[in-house]
Structures are given as structure tokens and as C-alpha cells.
Design a protein around this motif. Sequence first.
Motif, PDB file in Angstrom:
ATOM      1  N   ALA A   1     -27.660  13.184  23.296  1.00  0.00           N
ATOM      2  CA  ALA A   1     -26.864  11.972  23.502  1.00  0.00           C
ATOM      3  C   ALA A   1     -27.515  10.825  22.746  1.00  0.00           C
ATOM      4  CB  ALA A   1     -26.761  11.632  24.988  1.00  0.00           C
ATOM      5  N   GLY A   2     -26.735   9.806  22.470  1.00  0.00           N
ATOM      6  CA  GLY A   2     -27.251   8.619  21.809  1.00  0.00           C
ATOM      7  C   GLY A   2     -26.453   7.397  22.190  1.00  0.00           C
ATOM      8  N   ILE A   3     -27.134   6.252  22.143  1.00  0.00           N
ATOM      9  CA  ILE A   3     -26.483   4.965  22.387  1.00  0.00           C
ATOM     10  C   ILE A   3     -26.974   3.988  21.324  1.00  0.00           C
ATOM     11  CG2 ILE A   3     -26.187   2.993  23.944  1.00  0.00           C
ATOM     12  CD1 ILE A   3     -26.863   4.852  26.286  1.00  0.00           C
ATOM     13  N   VAL A   4     -26.042   3.298  20.702  1.00  0.00           N
ATOM     14  CA  VAL A   4     -26.362   2.216  19.770  1.00  0.00           C
ATOM     15  C   VAL A   4     -25.622   0.983  20.267  1.00  0.00           C
ATOM     16  CG1 VAL A   4     -26.139   1.378  17.401  1.00  0.00           C
ATOM     17  CG2 VAL A   4     -26.691   3.790  17.836  1.00  0.00           C
TER      18      VAL A   4
ATOM     19  N   ASP B   1     -24.562  -3.621  11.833  1.00  0.00           N
ATOM     20  CA  ASP B   1     -23.404  -2.771  12.065  1.00  0.00           C
ATOM     21  C   ASP B   1     -23.827  -1.315  11.885  1.00  0.00           C
ATOM     22  OD1 ASP B   1     -20.808  -2.072  12.662  1.00  0.00           O
ATOM     23  OD2 ASP B   1     -19.953  -2.756  10.759  1.00  0.00           O
ATOM     24  N   PHE B   2     -22.999  -0.399  12.340  1.00  0.00           N
ATOM     25  CA  PHE B   2     -23.329   1.012  12.264  1.00  0.00           C
ATOM     26  C   PHE B   2     -22.157   1.808  11.706  1.00  0.00           C
ATOM     27  CE2 PHE B   2     -22.046  -0.046  16.631  1.00  0.00           C
ATOM     28  CZ  PHE B   2     -20.941   0.756  16.810  1.00  0.00           C
ATOM     29  N   SER B   3     -22.476   2.981  11.213  1.00  0.00           N
ATOM     30  CA  SER B   3     -21.472   3.920  10.725  1.00  0.00           C
ATOM     31  C   SER B   3     -21.246   4.964  11.803  1.00  0.00           C
ATOM     32  CB  SER B   3     -21.969   4.608   9.444  1.00  0.00           C
ATOM     33  OG  SER B   3     -21.229   5.792   9.199  1.00  0.00           O
ATOM     34  N   GLN B   4     -20.014   5.055  12.293  1.00  0.00           N
ATOM     35  CA  GLN B   4     -19.692   6.061  13.303  1.00  0.00           C
ATOM     36  C   GLN B   4     -19.964   7.468  12.769  1.00  0.00           C
ATOM     37  OE1 GLN B   4     -15.900   5.426  15.359  1.00  0.00           O
ATOM     38  NE2 GLN B   4     -15.898   3.361  14.511  1.00  0.00           N
ATOM     39  N   GLN B   5     -19.629   7.703  11.524  1.00  0.00           N
ATOM     40  CA  GLN B   5     -19.848   9.027  10.945  1.00  0.00           C
ATOM     41  C   GLN B   5     -21.327   9.358  10.867  1.00  0.00           C
ATOM     42  OE1 GLN B   5     -17.346  11.379  10.016  1.00  0.00           O
ATOM     43  NE2 GLN B   5     -19.186  12.641  10.178  1.00  0.00           N
ATOM     44  N   ALA B   6     -22.143   8.401  10.436  1.00  0.00           N
ATOM     45  CA  ALA B   6     -23.587   8.650  10.345  1.00  0.00           C
ATOM     46  C   ALA B   6     -24.184   8.935  11.722  1.00  0.00           C
ATOM     47  CB  ALA B   6     -24.285   7.453   9.695  1.00  0.00           C
TER      48      ALA B   6
ATOM     49  N   PHE C   1     -17.691   7.464  21.655  1.00  0.00           N
ATOM     50  CA  PHE C   1     -16.917   6.285  22.026  1.00  0.00           C
ATOM     51  C   PHE C   1     -17.466   5.108  21.231  1.00  0.00           C
ATOM     52  CE2 PHE C   1     -16.851   2.267  24.297  1.00  0.00           C
ATOM     53  CZ  PHE C   1     -15.490   2.096  24.488  1.00  0.00           C
ATOM     54  N   THR C   2     -16.573   4.276  20.709  1.00  0.00           N
ATOM     55  CA  THR C   2     -16.968   3.053  20.023  1.00  0.00           C
ATOM     56  C   THR C   2     -16.244   1.886  20.664  1.00  0.00           C
ATOM     57  OG1 THR C   2     -17.263   4.260  17.953  1.00  0.00           O
ATOM     58  CG2 THR C   2     -17.082   1.856  17.803  1.00  0.00           C
ATOM     59  N   GLY C   3     -17.005   0.901  21.133  1.00  0.00           N
ATOM     60  CA  GLY C   3     -16.434  -0.319  21.687  1.00  0.00           C
ATOM     61  C   GLY C   3     -16.399  -1.402  20.625  1.00  0.00           C
ATOM     62  N   ARG C   4     -15.325  -2.197  20.633  1.00  0.00           N
ATOM     63  CA  ARG C   4     -15.159  -3.274  19.655  1.00  0.00           C
ATOM     64  C   ARG C   4     -14.903  -4.601  20.362  1.00  0.00           C
ATOM     65  NH1 ARG C   4     -11.126  -2.233  15.081  1.00  0.00           N
ATOM     66  NH2 ARG C   4      -9.775  -3.034  16.677  1.00  0.00           N
ATOM     67  N   VAL C   5     -15.116  -5.695  19.650  1.00  0.00           N
ATOM     68  CA  VAL C   5     -14.879  -7.037  20.171  1.00  0.00           C
ATOM     69  C   VAL C   5     -13.376  -7.292  20.216  1.00  0.00           C
ATOM     70  CG1 VAL C   5     -15.262  -9.508  19.832  1.00  0.00           C
ATOM     71  CG2 VAL C   5     -17.062  -7.869  19.193  1.00  0.00           C
TER      72      VAL C   5
ATOM     73  N   TRP D   1     -21.802   2.109  20.502  1.00  0.00           N
ATOM     74  CA  TRP D   1     -21.439   3.495  20.218  1.00  0.00           C
ATOM     75  C   TRP D   1     -22.183   4.379  21.201  1.00  0.00           C
ATOM     76  CZ3 TRP D   1     -24.160   7.905  19.014  1.00  0.00           C
ATOM     77  CH2 TRP D   1     -23.433   8.984  18.495  1.00  0.00           C
ATOM     78  N   VAL D   2     -21.474   5.334  21.788  1.00  0.00           N
ATOM     79  CA  VAL D   2     -22.065   6.322  22.680  1.00  0.00           C
ATOM     80  C   VAL D   2     -21.618   7.689  22.195  1.00  0.00           C
ATOM     81  CG1 VAL D   2     -21.932   7.293  25.016  1.00  0.00           C
ATOM     82  CG2 VAL D   2     -22.212   4.843  24.716  1.00  0.00           C
ATOM     83  N   GLY D   3     -22.559   8.623  22.111  1.00  0.00           N
ATOM     84  CA  GLY D   3     -22.232   9.992  21.745  1.00  0.00           C
ATOM     85  C   GLY D   3     -22.898  10.961  22.705  1.00  0.00           C
ATOM     86  N   THR D   4     -22.166  12.008  23.081  1.00  0.00           N
ATOM     87  CA  THR D   4     -22.710  13.013  23.994  1.00  0.00           C
ATOM     88  C   THR D   4     -22.401  14.408  23.474  1.00  0.00           C
ATOM     89  OG1 THR D   4     -20.699  13.009  25.353  1.00  0.00           O
ATOM     90  CG2 THR D   4     -22.475  11.516  26.015  1.00  0.00           C
ATOM     91  N   CYS D   5     -23.341  15.334  23.691  1.00  0.00           N
ATOM     92  CA  CYS D   5     -23.162  16.744  23.364  1.00  0.00           C
ATOM     93  C   CYS D   5     -23.429  17.553  24.624  1.00  0.00           C
ATOM     94  CB  CYS D   5     -24.162  17.199  22.303  1.00  0.00           C
ATOM     95  SG  CYS D   5     -23.970  16.441  20.693  1.00  0.00           S
ATOM     96  N   ALA D   6     -22.581  18.539  24.868  1.00  0.00           N
ATOM     97  CA  ALA D   6     -22.751  19.418  26.025  1.00  0.00           C
ATOM     98  C   ALA D   6     -22.107  20.766  25.717  1.00  0.00           C
ATOM     99  CB  ALA D   6     -22.117  18.800  27.271  1.00  0.00           C
ATOM    100  N   ALA D   7     -22.426  21.740  26.531  1.00  0.00           N
ATOM    101  CA  ALA D   7     -21.832  23.060  26.344  1.00  0.00           C
ATOM    102  C   ALA D   7     -20.323  23.025  26.554  1.00  0.00           C
ATOM    103  CB  ALA D   7     -22.479  24.059  27.303  1.00  0.00           C
TER     104      ALA D   7
END
Length: 159
Positions: free
Chosen positions: A79-82, A9-14, A34-38, A96-102
Motif C-alpha cells: 500500500a502507499g499514500i502520497v 504534484d505526482f503522477s498516478q501512473q508512476a 484513489f486520487t483526491g482533487r481540489v 493518492w492512495v493505492g492498495t494491493c491484496a489477494a
Amino acid sequence: MFVEVGPDDFSQQALYDRLCETDRASQSGAVVTFTGRVRDYNAQGHIEGIELEYYPGMTEAALQQLLKQAQQRFALTNAGIVHRVGRLANHAQIVWVGTCAAHRNDAFNAASYLMDMLKQSVPIWKKEWANGEAEWVAAKTTDSQAAMRWLQETDEPGA
């Protein structure tokens, strides 16, 4: 840019903190996660969870390639994907997907693009458990349509 695939499992905050810490030099104006759940149901009714299988090495490479495409298309600064694999209970975090942009438009569109394309182009297979038995889940038409929308667009990045 980072990718992780595994059963833990992962921590969204981390993950948010990791995304922003490695992006600090760019001073991005937008961060989207974005966090997807079952879900506890499918079209036939109640399910008891899911099981995800993947191809080690190939799956991570496909996710890295997807991040690279998103970075070029949406001018991402980070950006990151877990993605989790293995047996997951109802309501557990899957992805979990995270993106950074201007700008926010790029960050939102990139997150949506990553999720839509991930479901179509990354080797991860799903079984749903119901009544003590597992059944493989076929690709959904709606997922294919979502991916095709991105493939058909000809907008310039950041437009």
C-alpha cells in the motif's frame, strides 16, 4: 509500503507502477487506487483553491501507522499514500492512495478505510481560499461518521 508528504504534484501512473513493482513477488490479484482533487466549491459557494499545512515527521509517522493498521486489517500485500501540502489550485491532485491484496474486497475496503481514517487521524490542516482570503476548515461530521463506521466494525480481516 510507502508514504510521501510534500508540495510536489505526482503522477498516478508512476505511483501505480511503484506500488505494483514492489508488490510483484506477492502476485496480488487486486490493485485499487484513489486520487483526491481540489473541488472549486464549498457549502458557501465558489473557492479559489486550498492550502494544506502539516507537522513534518509527525504526519509521515501517522500515515505509516495507518498503513500498518490497514495491512493487518485487510491482509494487504502492499500500500502507499502520497499527500500534497502547500497552496493548491482548484482541480489539483491532493492525495493518492493505492492498495494491493489477494482479493478485490480487501483492496477496495482498505483504500476506503485509509481515506476515511486519514481525514480524522492524520495531522494535516486545511484552509480554503475565497475572495482573496483564507479560512480554516473545521472537521466535517460526515468525515467523523465515516471513520466511526470503521472503528465500530468487528468483522474479521478479509471477510
